[in-house]
Design a protein around this motif. Sequence first.
Motif, PDB file in Angstrom:
ATOM      1  N   VAL B  29       0.856  -1.181   0.000  1.00  0.00           N
ATOM      2  CA  VAL B  29       0.000   0.000   0.000  1.00  0.00           C
ATOM      3  C   VAL B  29       0.894   1.233   0.000  1.00  0.00           C
ATOM      4  O   VAL B  29       1.795   1.356   0.841  1.00  0.00           O
ATOM      5  CB  VAL B  29      -0.936   0.011   1.229  1.00  0.00           C
ATOM      6  CG1 VAL B  29      -1.804   1.256   1.223  1.00  0.00           C
ATOM      7  CG2 VAL B  29      -1.803  -1.242   1.242  1.00  0.00           C
ATOM      8  N   ASN B  30       0.664   2.110  -0.967  1.00  0.00           N
ATOM      9  CA  ASN B  30       1.463   3.329  -1.040  1.00  0.00           C
ATOM     10  C   ASN B  30       0.798   4.454  -0.264  1.00  0.00           C
ATOM     11  O   ASN B  30      -0.421   4.473  -0.097  1.00  0.00           O
ATOM     12  CB  ASN B  30       1.637   3.755  -2.501  1.00  0.00           C
ATOM     13  CG  ASN B  30       2.421   2.725  -3.284  1.00  0.00           C
ATOM     14  OD1 ASN B  30       3.350   2.112  -2.759  1.00  0.00           O
ATOM     15  ND2 ASN B  30       2.018   2.509  -4.533  1.00  0.00           N
ATOM     16  N   ALA B  31       1.627   5.386   0.190  1.00  0.00           N
ATOM     17  CA  ALA B  31       1.104   6.512   0.951  1.00  0.00           C
ATOM     18  C   ALA B  31       0.090   7.272   0.105  1.00  0.00           C
ATOM     19  O   ALA B  31       0.319   7.541  -1.069  1.00  0.00           O
ATOM     20  CB  ALA B  31       2.247   7.426   1.369  1.00  0.00           C
ATOM     21  N   GLY B  32      -1.051   7.585   0.704  1.00  0.00           N
ATOM     22  CA  GLY B  32      -2.063   8.370   0.023  1.00  0.00           C
ATOM     23  C   GLY B  32      -3.104   7.550  -0.714  1.00  0.00           C
ATOM     24  O   GLY B  32      -4.080   8.106  -1.212  1.00  0.00           O
ATOM     25  N   GLU B  33      -2.922   6.243  -0.781  1.00  0.00           N
ATOM     26  CA  GLU B  33      -3.876   5.394  -1.503  1.00  0.00           C
ATOM     27  C   GLU B  33      -5.103   5.067  -0.663  1.00  0.00           C
ATOM     28  O   GLU B  33      -5.070   5.130   0.566  1.00  0.00           O
ATOM     29  CB  GLU B  33      -3.206   4.056  -1.869  1.00  0.00           C
ATOM     30  CG  GLU B  33      -2.369   4.102  -3.122  1.00  0.00           C
ATOM     31  CD  GLU B  33      -1.834   2.721  -3.490  1.00  0.00           C
ATOM     32  OE1 GLU B  33      -1.717   2.474  -4.689  1.00  0.00           O
ATOM     33  OE2 GLU B  33      -1.528   1.909  -2.591  1.00  0.00           O
ATOM     34  N   VAL B  34      -6.174   4.675  -1.371  1.00  0.00           N
ATOM     35  CA  VAL B  34      -7.297   4.021  -0.708  1.00  0.00           C
ATOM     36  C   VAL B  34      -7.424   2.639  -1.345  1.00  0.00           C
ATOM     37  O   VAL B  34      -7.689   2.524  -2.541  1.00  0.00           O
ATOM     38  CB  VAL B  34      -8.617   4.784  -0.871  1.00  0.00           C
ATOM     39  CG1 VAL B  34      -9.755   4.021  -0.172  1.00  0.00           C
ATOM     40  CG2 VAL B  34      -8.501   6.180  -0.297  1.00  0.00           C
ATOM     41  N   ALA B 205     -16.801   3.879  -4.485  1.00  0.00           N
ATOM     42  CA  ALA B 205     -16.877   5.338  -4.447  1.00  0.00           C
ATOM     43  C   ALA B 205     -15.563   5.953  -3.970  1.00  0.00           C
ATOM     44  O   ALA B 205     -15.287   7.119  -4.250  1.00  0.00           O
ATOM     45  CB  ALA B 205     -18.021   5.773  -3.533  1.00  0.00           C
ATOM     46  N   VAL B 206     -14.769   5.192  -3.253  1.00  0.00           N
ATOM     47  CA  VAL B 206     -13.560   5.756  -2.655  1.00  0.00           C
ATOM     48  C   VAL B 206     -12.278   5.061  -3.112  1.00  0.00           C
ATOM     49  O   VAL B 206     -11.248   5.707  -3.301  1.00  0.00           O
ATOM     50  CB  VAL B 206     -13.643   5.714  -1.103  1.00  0.00           C
ATOM     51  CG1 VAL B 206     -12.571   6.589  -0.489  1.00  0.00           C
ATOM     52  CG2 VAL B 206     -15.020   6.164  -0.618  1.00  0.00           C
ATOM     53  N   ALA B 207     -12.327   3.750  -3.306  1.00  0.00           N
ATOM     54  CA  ALA B 207     -11.098   2.978  -3.510  1.00  0.00           C
ATOM     55  C   ALA B 207     -10.455   3.245  -4.864  1.00  0.00           C
ATOM     56  O   ALA B 207     -11.137   3.414  -5.868  1.00  0.00           O
ATOM     57  CB  ALA B 207     -11.377   1.492  -3.357  1.00  0.00           C
ATOM     58  N   GLN B 208      -9.114   3.307  -4.864  1.00  0.00           N
ATOM     59  CA  GLN B 208      -8.358   3.465  -6.100  1.00  0.00           C
ATOM     60  C   GLN B 208      -7.762   2.140  -6.544  1.00  0.00           C
ATOM     61  O   GLN B 208      -7.258   2.009  -7.651  1.00  0.00           O
ATOM     62  CB  GLN B 208      -7.220   4.466  -5.872  1.00  0.00           C
ATOM     63  CG  GLN B 208      -7.731   5.822  -5.453  1.00  0.00           C
ATOM     64  CD  GLN B 208      -6.724   6.558  -4.601  1.00  0.00           C
ATOM     65  OE1 GLN B 208      -5.784   5.948  -4.077  1.00  0.00           O
ATOM     66  NE2 GLN B 208      -6.904   7.845  -4.449  1.00  0.00           N
ATOM     67  N   LYS B 209      -7.789   1.169  -5.656  1.00  0.00           N
ATOM     68  CA  LYS B 209      -7.189  -0.121  -5.938  1.00  0.00           C
ATOM     69  C   LYS B 209      -8.021  -1.155  -5.185  1.00  0.00           C
ATOM     70  O   LYS B 209      -8.502  -0.873  -4.087  1.00  0.00           O
ATOM     71  CB  LYS B 209      -5.753  -0.098  -5.380  1.00  0.00           C
ATOM     72  CG  LYS B 209      -4.851  -1.178  -5.893  1.00  0.00           C
ATOM     73  CD  LYS B 209      -3.396  -0.780  -5.595  1.00  0.00           C
ATOM     74  CE  LYS B 209      -2.713  -1.751  -4.671  1.00  0.00           C
ATOM     75  NZ  LYS B 209      -1.368  -1.320  -4.274  1.00  0.00           N
ATOM     76  N   LEU B 210      -8.220  -2.319  -5.801  1.00  0.00           N
ATOM     77  CA  LEU B 210      -8.982  -3.359  -5.117  1.00  0.00           C
ATOM     78  C   LEU B 210      -8.138  -4.612  -4.985  1.00  0.00           C
ATOM     79  O   LEU B 210      -7.328  -4.936  -5.865  1.00  0.00           O
ATOM     80  CB  LEU B 210     -10.251  -3.709  -5.895  1.00  0.00           C
ATOM     81  CG  LEU B 210     -11.487  -2.818  -5.748  1.00  0.00           C
ATOM     82  CD1 LEU B 210     -12.656  -3.470  -6.472  1.00  0.00           C
ATOM     83  CD2 LEU B 210     -11.835  -2.568  -4.297  1.00  0.00           C
ATOM     84  N   ILE B 211      -8.372  -5.320  -3.884  1.00  0.00           N
ATOM     85  CA  ILE B 211      -7.700  -6.603  -3.662  1.00  0.00           C
ATOM     86  C   ILE B 211      -8.778  -7.602  -3.303  1.00  0.00           C
ATOM     87  O   ILE B 211      -9.687  -7.290  -2.531  1.00  0.00           O
ATOM     88  CB  ILE B 211      -6.670  -6.468  -2.524  1.00  0.00           C
ATOM     89  CG1 ILE B 211      -5.448  -5.722  -3.056  1.00  0.00           C
ATOM     90  CG2 ILE B 211      -6.269  -7.818  -1.960  1.00  0.00           C
ATOM     91  CD1 ILE B 211      -4.508  -5.299  -2.004  1.00  0.00           C
ATOM     92  N   VAL B 212      -8.700  -8.788  -3.887  1.00  0.00           N
ATOM     93  CA  VAL B 212      -9.693  -9.811  -3.570  1.00  0.00           C
ATOM     94  C   VAL B 212      -9.001 -10.967  -2.874  1.00  0.00           C
ATOM     95  O   VAL B 212      -7.978 -11.473  -3.338  1.00  0.00           O
ATOM     96  CB  VAL B 212     -10.412 -10.310  -4.841  1.00  0.00           C
ATOM     97  CG1 VAL B 212     -11.497 -11.310  -4.476  1.00  0.00           C
ATOM     98  CG2 VAL B 212     -10.990  -9.142  -5.605  1.00  0.00           C
TER      99      VAL B 212
END
Lengths: 351, 243
Positions: B29-34, B205-212
């Motif tokens: 996870v990078n700084a500033g990500e959701v 609505a918020v996430a820039q990246k998803l993990i399953v």
Amino acid sequence: MNADTKGVLKTTISRSSRVSIIAMVLSLVLMLVLAWAPYWAGRAEMRLLGELFLYLSLASLWNLMAGYAGLVSVGQQAYVGLGGYLLFALTMFGGLHPVAAVLLAGVFSAFLSLPVAILIFRLHGAYFAIGTWVIAEMFRLSFAQVQSLGGGSGTSLPIGVVKSLAASRSGRESLSYWLALGAVVFTLGFVFFFMRSKKGLALTAIRDSEAGAAELGINIWRSKLEVYVYTSAITGVIGGLIFLQKLRISPDAAFSVSDWTAFVIFIVVIGGIGTLEGPIIGTLLFFILRESMADLGTTYLMILGLVAIVIMLKAPQGIWGLIRQKFDIELFPLSYFVHQKDASTQKSSGA
Amino acid sequence: MSESSLLLVENVSKSFGAVKVADATNLEVNAGEVVGILGPNGAGKTSLFNLITGALSADSGTINFKGNDITRTNAAYRCKLGMARSFQVPQPFVGMSVFENALVGATHGAGLKPSAANAHVVSVLDATGLMARANVKAGVLTLLERKRLELARALSTKPSLLLLDEIAGGLTDSECESLITSIKNVHLQGTTIIWIEHIVHALLAVAQKLIVLDFGKVIAAGQPDEIMASEQVRQIYLGVDNA
């Protein structure tokens, strides 16, 4: 949320209520009256009050440890007995003044409680409780081996040591009373200021949810260790004072699980565990019951058990828990109250 | 490992007997990500949070936060480093007021002095809509209020990484909207967020990246639209038969 009204609202935080201020003033008055007791009370009343003060101290300490830090120990008699025996050893062999010996007993208890804690903190819940008891039994058996302290049958405080307190009997009794009063004032003050501090806030959080507390930056293990060491140290001092009153010690009396733990647990649970007021109410009730039924022998213990059962069923939070629930008050001001002043918003509750 | 990674989970495994809750899990996870985390019940989402925050200790692998190896540190230490989480099942201090609940995080997690802590808690309660309930004991709060309290307590520690565990679960649509707004605000102020959520539209609505996640393994990671379009994810997540 109320970004538009935020400038209008004036938020203040207070920590005392009218009830707690009145309670503090009254307890100061009570303290002065009690300090004067040697001039108005008889010998028997003073003895009884002295004993009550020491029991109240033990109960407050156990409450801090079990009620807040969740360390349900049934082995604090280890430090009562240790304090008592150290008083005898340090005065008899070290030639110390009894008061110095009692204070030093506290320091010793603190140091000894550290390795004990590291050992028994590996245990949890019921295992922890049993572990503390086993440790206390080890203490008892060890002191029973010390022949110079009377071995298993115990010993009396030499007359020279007793006389070093004060020349006259009434002088000794007054001093012993004041020491007990000083001990209870110190203990209650210590527990109060500890609970009012940042550490107390952490301890209250631990009481309610250890998982939640850990994730908010509280080191659970260290918080508990601190409480264990502090309470054990003061319990050692109280133990010294108890046996300074009794002037005689034996392993069975010094490390008695019923006298120094069972009755103390009764007091705290009946009064209200996890509250500062609970042990005070519990101690008063315990002494009222004991004094009014002293002639009944074992029946008294059965009635005590009955009272415990009824209160646990009817008021699991203890008597103070019931009162607090009904009236939402606290005598020792620990809580924070948020007040928002603004004509358009209602005043927040709890003021 | 990129220079800007705030949190780096490498090959972390954790088993309870035969059950693997984390199976060589990797997460960056990078700084500033959701970052949003999806997965069916029992996939190991909350366990992953527990491993990251220190409620559980990893059997193997390493966890790096802000360049520190925190694999063997306790939850309190990680909180002080700037990590905070909300619990899926709220863990309020029931005997303490809402204000005091958040004050715990401000004085301990954030290490603020009394007056600064008070002011910070007031601003957090304002932001989470709990100001009117500040003096109420947490034990009497409603579900929505408990969820907000979880958020408020996490924010009270001034986190740089916020882990939200199904914070929108059980809320009505309008409550969910206001929660999303709050979370967006937290993100705008520079807080990195990892968010486990079953309510996919809230997450999107918020996430820039998803993990399953499934069975303790990361089975997909990438842009939200790619992930949602993936056949494998649809099968696992929507419970469609593999046949």
